[in-house]
Enzyme design. Structure first.
Site, PDB file in Angstrom:
ATOM      1  N   ASN A   1      -5.975  -3.112   1.848  1.00 28.91           N
ATOM      2  CA  ASN A   1      -5.797  -4.365   2.043  1.00 28.91           C
ATOM      3  C   ASN A   1      -7.582  -5.020   2.022  1.00 28.91           C
ATOM      4  OD1 ASN A   1      -2.947  -4.565   2.219  1.00 28.91           O
ATOM      5  ND2 ASN A   1      -2.999  -4.481   4.495  1.00 28.91           N
TER       6      ASN A   1
ATOM      7  N   ARG B   1       0.816  -1.101  -0.066  1.00 27.33           N
ATOM      8  CA  ARG B   1       0.029  -0.046  -0.087  1.00 27.33           C
ATOM      9  C   ARG B   1       0.921   1.340   0.054  1.00 27.33           C
ATOM     10  NH1 ARG B   1      -3.714  -0.602   5.129  1.00 27.33           N
ATOM     11  NH2 ARG B   1      -1.727  -1.370   5.809  1.00 27.33           N
TER      12      ARG B   1
END
Length: 94
Positions: free
Chosen positions: A40, A22
């Site tokens: 996620n 990320r």
């Protein structure tokens, strides 16, 4: 959305959690001037909404196949999305 701007909803699978995917996505998106978010998922995948100039979106879709060090990409699946759904700037949502 102008014809030179597009958005994509992307699902990346493989070893993509626990490898700073990320953070890497946000950094790459900011370099390319993209708007959107990354998060996620509970199944171990990562989902991202990316929006911006057509060429930048295409480059980011290619970059997803590389990922950060430690990632192992199994698949990058994308579908057309509305850029209206993308916030200004790029953020990690969870």
């Amino acid at each position: 959305m102008t014809k030179d701007r597009r958005a994509a909803l992307v699902r990346i699978t493989g070893r993509v959690q626990g490898v700073c995917f990320r953070d890497w996505t946000r950094e790459e998106a900011e370099k390319l001037g993209l708007d959107g978010w990354v998060r996620n998922e509970s199944d171990g995948s990562v989902t991202a909404l990316i929006a911006g100039p057509d060429g930048a979106v295409s480059r980011m879709l290619e970059n997803f196949w590389k990922g950060p060090p430690g990632a192992s990409i199994a698949d990058v699946a994308s579908e057309v999305a509305s850029s209206v759904e993308a916030p200004a700037g790029f953020r990690i949502t969870r």
